[in-house]
Design an enzyme around this catalytic site. Structure first.
Site, PDB file in Angstrom:
ATOM      1  CG  ASP A 243       1.378   5.059   4.579  1.00  0.00           C
ATOM      2  OD1 ASP A 243       1.023   4.215   4.738  1.00  0.00           O
ATOM      3  OD2 ASP A 243       2.733   5.595   5.135  1.00  0.00           O
TER       4      ASP A 243
ATOM      5  CG  HIS B 102       4.908   1.329   3.112  1.00  0.00           C
ATOM      6  ND1 HIS B 102       4.393   2.561   2.299  1.00  0.00           N
ATOM      7  CD2 HIS B 102       4.553   1.039   4.198  1.00  0.00           C
ATOM      8  CE1 HIS B 102       3.393   2.910   3.353  1.00  0.00           C
ATOM      9  NE2 HIS B 102       3.457   2.096   4.531  1.00  0.00           N
TER      10      HIS B 102
ATOM     11  CG  HIS C 184      -0.118   0.290   2.498  1.00  0.00           C
ATOM     12  ND1 HIS C 184       0.609  -0.780   3.170  1.00  0.00           N
ATOM     13  CD2 HIS C 184      -0.106   1.261   3.364  1.00  0.00           C
ATOM     14  CE1 HIS C 184       1.042  -0.581   4.218  1.00  0.00           C
ATOM     15  NE2 HIS C 184       0.672   0.768   4.205  1.00  0.00           N
TER      16      HIS C 184
ATOM     17  NE  ARG D 286       2.213   6.222   9.171  1.00  0.00           N
ATOM     18  CZ  ARG D 286       1.200   5.692   8.590  1.00  0.00           C
ATOM     19  NH1 ARG D 286       1.401   4.322   7.964  1.00  0.00           N
ATOM     20  NH2 ARG D 286       0.081   6.352   8.368  1.00  0.00           N
TER      21      ARG D 286
END
Ligand code: SIN
Length: 280
Positions: free
Chosen positions: A103, A256, A101, A271
């Site tokens: 983000d 990623h 995917h 993150r």
């Protein structure tokens, strides 16, 4: 560029490891420019041993690239809502990000980039894979490129964050909400990167539901072909984490995948996600 900064590509399609930078300090303009250029050139950049990168410094570094995102469906740290604690406990089966995917393409203005800091890593496994969507686009035939040029895709969090979706299933360590009625947004299938001008595929196995003006069933064969093409090994790189390492990836042009191959061990990452602009 500062004489001490070294940039080493890690694979043919994307990825570079940078040494000689302390992300917890105030980067000079020259250091910032070197990091920014490496980010644009390599699509995902890696730094080792950033042990002093506390939450405020993590956010300060990210803020140099844009405003910070507060995830609409996953709770951030109580004292820093812009920081997602991505934790997998030893007895958990599911991992966050365990599928290809980029983000937040479910937003009208999807994320520019994400900066992931390793707080605790398993003794083996837990690597993250990346795939260049500009390289994937460039490898397509002229006929396929021409056909995709006019296609628009519908993105939404409604499937992934639905009651059955992988990202909203109950976990011990991360609070994710269900979002069965999440809005849908249209994005071009071929996206021009706003900074480099390079064209890349902009579809997302997690959040692309279908093509505009087509049914889900009609869309599926071409989407499946493109999803399989986009993750071919020749377009990928792989990062082996170490405690204190940082990965900063460009969601506008790469995917990623967090590998789930370290059952019985804890992995803890933080993150920060930088907001981006509307894809064109
Ligand atoms: C993510 O998808 O943001 C998580 C990636 C990872 O944990 O390696």
């Amino acid at each position: 560029m500062s004489a001490s900064i070294d940039i080493q590509p890690v694979a043919g399609a994307l990825g570079a490891e940078i040494s000689g930078i302390d992300l917890s300090g105030d980067l000079s303009n020259a250091e910032f420019d070197a990091v920014h250029q490496a980010f644009l050139d390599h699509q995902v950049i890696f730094f080792r041993d950033q042990h002093d990168l506390q939450p405020d410094a993590h956010k300060a570094f990210a803020s140099r690239f844009g405003s910070l995102n507060v995830h609409p469906y996953v709770a951030g740290m109580e004292s820093h809502p812009e920081i997602l604690e991505i934790i997998k406990e030893p007895d958990e089966k599911l991992n966050f990000g365990g599928g290809w995917h980029s983000d937040m393409s479910f937003l009208e203005e999807p994320a520019l980039g994400s900066i992931l800091h390793a707080i605790e890593v398993p003794p083996y496994g837990g690597d993250t894979l990346f795939a260049s969507q500009t390289a994937a686009y460039e490898a397509l035939s002229p006929g396929m490129k021409a056909m995709l040029e006019d296609l628009t895709a519908i993105h939404s969090a409604s499937r992934e964050y639905s009651s059955k979706g992988a990202s909203a299933q109950a976990r011990q360590s991360m609070q994710a909400q269900q979002a069965d009625d999440a809005p849908e947004y249209e994005h071009p299938v071929v996206r021009t990167h706003p900074e480099t001008g390079r064209k890349g595929l902009y579809i997302n196995p997690a959040f692309t539901l279908r093509f505009k003006d087509m049914t889900t069933r009609e869309s599926r064969p071409l989407l499946e072909y493109l999803f399989a093409h986009s993750r071919e090994e020749r377009f990928t790189c792989r990062f082996r984490w170490s405690k204190g390492a940082v990965a900063f990836w460009d969601n506008r042009c790469c995917w990623h995948y967090a590998l789930n191959d370290y059952q019985g061990f804890r992995r803890h990452m933080r993150r920060v996600t930088v907001n981006g602009d509307r894809p064109v």
